[in-house]
Design a protein around this motif. Structure first.
Motif, PDB file in Angstrom:
ATOM      1  N   GLY B 101       4.309   3.756  16.596  1.00  0.00           N
ATOM      2  CA  GLY B 101       5.678   3.634  16.119  1.00  0.00           C
ATOM      3  C   GLY B 101       5.901   2.556  15.082  1.00  0.00           C
ATOM      4  O   GLY B 101       6.983   2.443  14.520  1.00  0.00           O
ATOM      5  N   LEU B 102       4.883   1.758  14.772  1.00  0.00           N
ATOM      6  CA  LEU B 102       5.076   0.708  13.764  1.00  0.00           C
ATOM      7  C   LEU B 102       5.115   1.293  12.356  1.00  0.00           C
ATOM      8  O   LEU B 102       5.793   0.767  11.475  1.00  0.00           O
ATOM      9  CB  LEU B 102       3.979  -0.355  13.856  1.00  0.00           C
ATOM     10  CG  LEU B 102       4.141  -1.412  14.947  1.00  0.00           C
ATOM     11  CD1 LEU B 102       3.084  -2.491  14.811  1.00  0.00           C
ATOM     12  CD2 LEU B 102       5.533  -2.053  14.903  1.00  0.00           C
ATOM     13  N   VAL B 103       4.349   2.361  12.153  1.00  0.00           N
ATOM     14  CA  VAL B 103       4.428   3.035  10.841  1.00  0.00           C
ATOM     15  C   VAL B 103       4.714   4.519  11.090  1.00  0.00           C
ATOM     16  O   VAL B 103       4.399   5.056  12.148  1.00  0.00           O
ATOM     17  CB  VAL B 103       3.105   2.919  10.036  1.00  0.00           C
ATOM     18  CG1 VAL B 103       2.933   1.524   9.487  1.00  0.00           C
ATOM     19  CG2 VAL B 103       1.923   3.324  10.875  1.00  0.00           C
ATOM     20  N   SER B 104       5.312   5.155  10.076  1.00  0.00           N
ATOM     21  CA  SER B 104       5.702   6.562  10.233  1.00  0.00           C
ATOM     22  C   SER B 104       4.457   7.438  10.339  1.00  0.00           C
ATOM     23  O   SER B 104       3.352   7.050   9.946  1.00  0.00           O
ATOM     24  CB  SER B 104       6.544   6.999   9.044  1.00  0.00           C
ATOM     25  OG  SER B 104       5.724   7.031   7.898  1.00  0.00           O
ATOM     26  N   GLN B 105       4.636   8.643  10.866  1.00  0.00           N
ATOM     27  CA  GLN B 105       3.542   9.566  11.105  1.00  0.00           C
ATOM     28  C   GLN B 105       2.742   9.848   9.836  1.00  0.00           C
ATOM     29  O   GLN B 105       1.516   9.846   9.834  1.00  0.00           O
ATOM     30  CB  GLN B 105       4.112  10.880  11.667  1.00  0.00           C
ATOM     31  CG  GLN B 105       3.121  11.663  12.501  1.00  0.00           C
ATOM     32  CD  GLN B 105       2.547  10.814  13.647  1.00  0.00           C
ATOM     33  OE1 GLN B 105       3.280  10.179  14.406  1.00  0.00           O
ATOM     34  NE2 GLN B 105       1.229  10.793  13.759  1.00  0.00           N
ATOM     35  N   SER B 106       3.471  10.052   8.724  1.00  0.00           N
ATOM     36  CA  SER B 106       2.779  10.419   7.477  1.00  0.00           C
ATOM     37  C   SER B 106       1.968   9.233   6.960  1.00  0.00           C
ATOM     38  O   SER B 106       0.849   9.387   6.461  1.00  0.00           O
ATOM     39  CB  SER B 106       3.803  10.850   6.431  1.00  0.00           C
ATOM     40  OG  SER B 106       4.802   9.861   6.320  1.00  0.00           O
ATOM     41  N   LEU B 107       2.526   8.035   7.117  1.00  0.00           N
ATOM     42  CA  LEU B 107       1.846   6.848   6.633  1.00  0.00           C
ATOM     43  C   LEU B 107       0.622   6.534   7.505  1.00  0.00           C
ATOM     44  O   LEU B 107      -0.367   5.976   7.032  1.00  0.00           O
ATOM     45  CB  LEU B 107       2.824   5.665   6.674  1.00  0.00           C
ATOM     46  CG  LEU B 107       2.679   4.679   5.516  1.00  0.00           C
ATOM     47  CD1 LEU B 107       3.045   5.365   4.216  1.00  0.00           C
ATOM     48  CD2 LEU B 107       3.566   3.461   5.750  1.00  0.00           C
ATOM     49  N   HIS B 108       0.722   6.934   8.770  1.00  0.00           N
ATOM     50  CA  HIS B 108      -0.313   6.601   9.736  1.00  0.00           C
ATOM     51  C   HIS B 108      -1.666   7.161   9.320  1.00  0.00           C
ATOM     52  O   HIS B 108      -2.689   6.465   9.404  1.00  0.00           O
ATOM     53  CB  HIS B 108       0.088   7.135  11.120  1.00  0.00           C
ATOM     54  CG  HIS B 108      -0.653   6.480  12.238  1.00  0.00           C
ATOM     55  ND1 HIS B 108      -1.662   7.101  12.926  1.00  0.00           N
ATOM     56  CD2 HIS B 108      -0.542   5.236  12.771  1.00  0.00           C
ATOM     57  CE1 HIS B 108      -2.138   6.273  13.839  1.00  0.00           C
ATOM     58  NE2 HIS B 108      -1.468   5.135  13.771  1.00  0.00           N
ATOM     59  N   ALA B 109      -1.651   8.408   8.833  1.00  0.00           N
ATOM     60  CA  ALA B 109      -2.906   9.034   8.413  1.00  0.00           C
ATOM     61  C   ALA B 109      -3.507   8.292   7.231  1.00  0.00           C
ATOM     62  O   ALA B 109      -4.716   8.005   7.199  1.00  0.00           O
ATOM     63  CB  ALA B 109      -2.672  10.495   8.051  1.00  0.00           C
ATOM     64  N   ALA B 110      -2.646   7.938   6.263  1.00  0.00           N
ATOM     65  CA  ALA B 110      -3.137   7.219   5.082  1.00  0.00           C
ATOM     66  C   ALA B 110      -3.661   5.854   5.491  1.00  0.00           C
ATOM     67  O   ALA B 110      -4.744   5.430   5.056  1.00  0.00           O
ATOM     68  CB  ALA B 110      -2.016   7.076   4.064  1.00  0.00           C
ATOM     69  N   LEU B 111      -2.918   5.180   6.354  1.00  0.00           N
ATOM     70  CA  LEU B 111      -3.326   3.857   6.825  1.00  0.00           C
ATOM     71  C   LEU B 111      -4.694   3.931   7.504  1.00  0.00           C
ATOM     72  O   LEU B 111      -5.571   3.090   7.277  1.00  0.00           O
ATOM     73  CB  LEU B 111      -2.271   3.328   7.804  1.00  0.00           C
ATOM     74  CG  LEU B 111      -2.544   1.957   8.433  1.00  0.00           C
ATOM     75  CD1 LEU B 111      -2.610   0.889   7.361  1.00  0.00           C
ATOM     76  CD2 LEU B 111      -1.471   1.613   9.455  1.00  0.00           C
ATOM     77  N   GLY B 112      -4.861   4.994   8.328  1.00  0.00           N
ATOM     78  CA  GLY B 112      -6.135   5.179   9.019  1.00  0.00           C
ATOM     79  C   GLY B 112      -7.287   5.290   8.040  1.00  0.00           C
ATOM     80  O   GLY B 112      -8.346   4.677   8.221  1.00  0.00           O
ATOM     81  N   ALA B 113      -7.068   6.062   6.974  1.00  0.00           N
ATOM     82  CA  ALA B 113      -8.136   6.260   5.988  1.00  0.00           C
ATOM     83  C   ALA B 113      -8.479   4.949   5.298  1.00  0.00           C
ATOM     84  O   ALA B 113      -9.663   4.597   5.139  1.00  0.00           O
ATOM     85  CB  ALA B 113      -7.714   7.307   4.965  1.00  0.00           C
TER      86      ALA B 113
END
Ligand code: SF4
Ligand code: SF4
Lengths: 232, 304
Positions: B101-113
């Protein structure tokens, strides 16, 4: 400018005067502070030294000889000790001298690993790495008479085996000595381009030695053997 | 080289944490696995703890730790500095990624990469600290980063397999395959590393003293009566029996047992991961203990 030392392995007598003079001068110098001694009066005295003299034997008897090898920082042109330092404490001056800023070093020791020559030592009392400064606080001190503006080790050497100067100047005494005597560097393969040069020991004339003749007669051998048996 | 326990622990522990981070974030960013909030917290926390524990251990070996903040200055030339910078980038990003919940779902994937790439670079820069040192012939090879990366992904992979099973699901075939691949790559790169180290082509005492034509050189006296910083740091002798025990430990506990467990008893992934870490400690200890610095030549070694 490319300042450094020439060390004559032919004349060095291995007396350690340079190492002691270094310890004395730099122990008092503001550049690296006191050089720690560990257990100086204890069972196993040790401490920080910028200059260490080791003794080797080269060749095989009767062609052997003792070679004394004083070693300190070579003020390398490609000094990896400087490039690996994460804090910027290690740096190379315009005149080629490699120094450690004692206020910035975090004592990670990486530079001591990066130096092939063992020229850097961690002072556990100050928590910093220390090394030869080429007496940077002497050689530029205009209050000293010109002949004294040289590293302490050079001034102390009783055999005149140490010379200080600018290797960029082909007329300097150090450049001329290197040209004349075929001065060499240590571990050039590693590519650090050390500035300090060593003048190789000259080849002494062959010493004649007494040998037992191989052609000792059979009679001689037998009587020698009998004598030995009788002694027992 | 004298193996400093703090550094051995640091490289193994943070390697495993980063390996876990890489696989966890990649799997989720590629939508290969969907982590539950609980798994994400658990996995992220595990990775962060392993990395932070390692980093704390590594600052233990600084003689002036209060100046550690200065280590970010020389990124342009120093691998240690790069490591420090990457570490302070990876950790906060890992927290952002981990806490749901700290970052939005769409951002989460990019952040992971992004996190996966940075974590890989961090493992690489740790290895390059050693691989870039020319005076230590055994380390000065691209095999060093290869071993470090493989070992991190192998131990991290085993932890990821454990993570996928936390909620009862069975391990993913793809993930098991990648982990086995990492174990195999650790084995092969380490084998190549040891074969290369066994070649006798290091500098000689003649090179070290600049007396190339001397047929034989012998140290008569090192000039000091007791140990010095140089002998403490660079001259380390290990008994052959010791080497053998640790080597066997690396092969058995580090690689074979985890691989066997992974194939036949995937539900024992945590045991496999612990065993692998144990083996990697042995490997990393040997990495230091068997490395020979050129300073040894000045203390009488004839070749490094
Ligand atoms: S001798 Fe060692 S400490 Fe001195 S400049 Fe060369 S690498 Fe650095
Ligand atoms: S020990 Fe000090 S001078 Fe050496 S690399 Fe570390 S911070 Fe730099």
């Amino acid at each position: 400018m490319k300042r450094g030392l020439v060390i004559d392995l032919d004349t060095c007598v291995g007396c350690h005067a340079c190492a002691v003079a270094c310890k004395e001068w730099n122990g008092d110098s503001a550049l690296s502070g006191p050089l720690a001694d560990y257990e100086p009066y204890g069972a196993a005295p040790s401490g920080v030294w910028f200059n260490r003299v080791r003794h080797y034997e080269t060749g095989v008897y009767p062609e052997n000889k003792t070679v004394n090898v004083p070693m300190s920082c070579m003020h390398c042109e490609e000094a990896d000790c400087v490039t690996v330092c994460p804090t910027g404490a290690s740096y190379k001056r315009e005149d080629g001298i490699v120094l450690v800023n004692q206020e910035q070093c975090m004592g990670c020791n990486l530079c001591t690993w990066a130096c092939p020559y063992g020229a850097r030592e961690l002072d556990t009392a100050s928590g910093t790495v220390k090394k030869c400064t080429l007496c940077a606080d002497r050689i530029d001190d205009t209050l000293l008479p010109p002949q004294d503006r040289q590293p302490a080790c050079v001034l102390a050497c009783p055999a005149h085996a140490r010379h200080f100067g600018d290797f960029d100047d082909p007329q300097s005494q150090v450049s001329q000595l290197v040209a004349e005597r075929g001065g060499v560097t240590m571990l050039p393969e590693l590519g650090y381009q050390p500035v300090n040069r060593y003048l190789p020991p000259r080849n002494a004339p062959k010493v004649s030695v007494m040998t037992t003749p191989d052609s000792a007669s059979l009679m001689h051998k037998v009587s020698g053997w009998i004598n030995k048996m009788i002694e027992r | 080289m004298r193996p400093a326990i703090s550094i051995v622990f640091f490289t193994v522990s943070s390697g495993a944490g980063l390996g876990l981070l890489v696989l966890m974030t990649l799997l989720s960013s590629l939508s290969a696995v969907h982590w539950s909030a609980q798994q994400q917290r658990m996995g992220g926390a595990c990775a962060i703890v392993l990395v932070v524990a390692g980093l704390c251990a590594s600052t233990l070996h600084l003689a002036s730790p209060h100046r550690a903040w200065r280590a970010f200055i020389r990124v342009r030339t120093s691998w240690l500095s790069r490591e420090a910078v990457l570490a302070v980038l990876v950790l906060p990003l890992a927290v952002l990624w981990t806490w749901p919940g700290l970052v939005s779902q769409s951002l989460h994937a990019a952040l992971g990469a992004v996190l996966a790439v940075l974590a890989l670079l961090l493992i690489y820069s740790t290895a390059m600290i050693y691989a870039s040192l020319k005076p230590i012939r055994q380390w000065h090879t691209p095999l060093t980063p290869l071993v470090y990366l493989s070992a991190a992904l192998a131990s991290g992979g085993l932890l990821t397999v454990w993570l996928t099973q936390l909620e009862g699901a069975s391990a993913q075939t793809g993930l098991v395959f990648v982990t086995l691949l990492a174990l195999a790559s650790t084995a092969l790169s380490k084998l190549a590393y040891w074969m290369r180290a066994a070649r006798m082509d290091g500098a000689t005492i003649q090179d070290a003293l600049g007396l190339k034509s001397a047929a034989q050189i012998k140290l008569l006296d090192a000039g000091h009566t007791h140990r010095t910083f140089l002998t403490d740091e660079f001259i380390f002798r290990i008994a052959r029996a010791h080497v053998q025990t640790l080597t066997v430990m690396f092969w058995l506990a580090g690689l074979l047992l985890p691989a066997w467990l992974l194939v036949w008893f995937p539900q024992a992934a945590l045991t496999a991961a612990c065993s692998c870490l144990l083996g990697l400690f042995a490997e990393r200890w040997l990495f230091f203990a068997q490395a020979r610095h050129t300073v040894q030549l000045y203390h009488g070694a004839t070749q490094v």
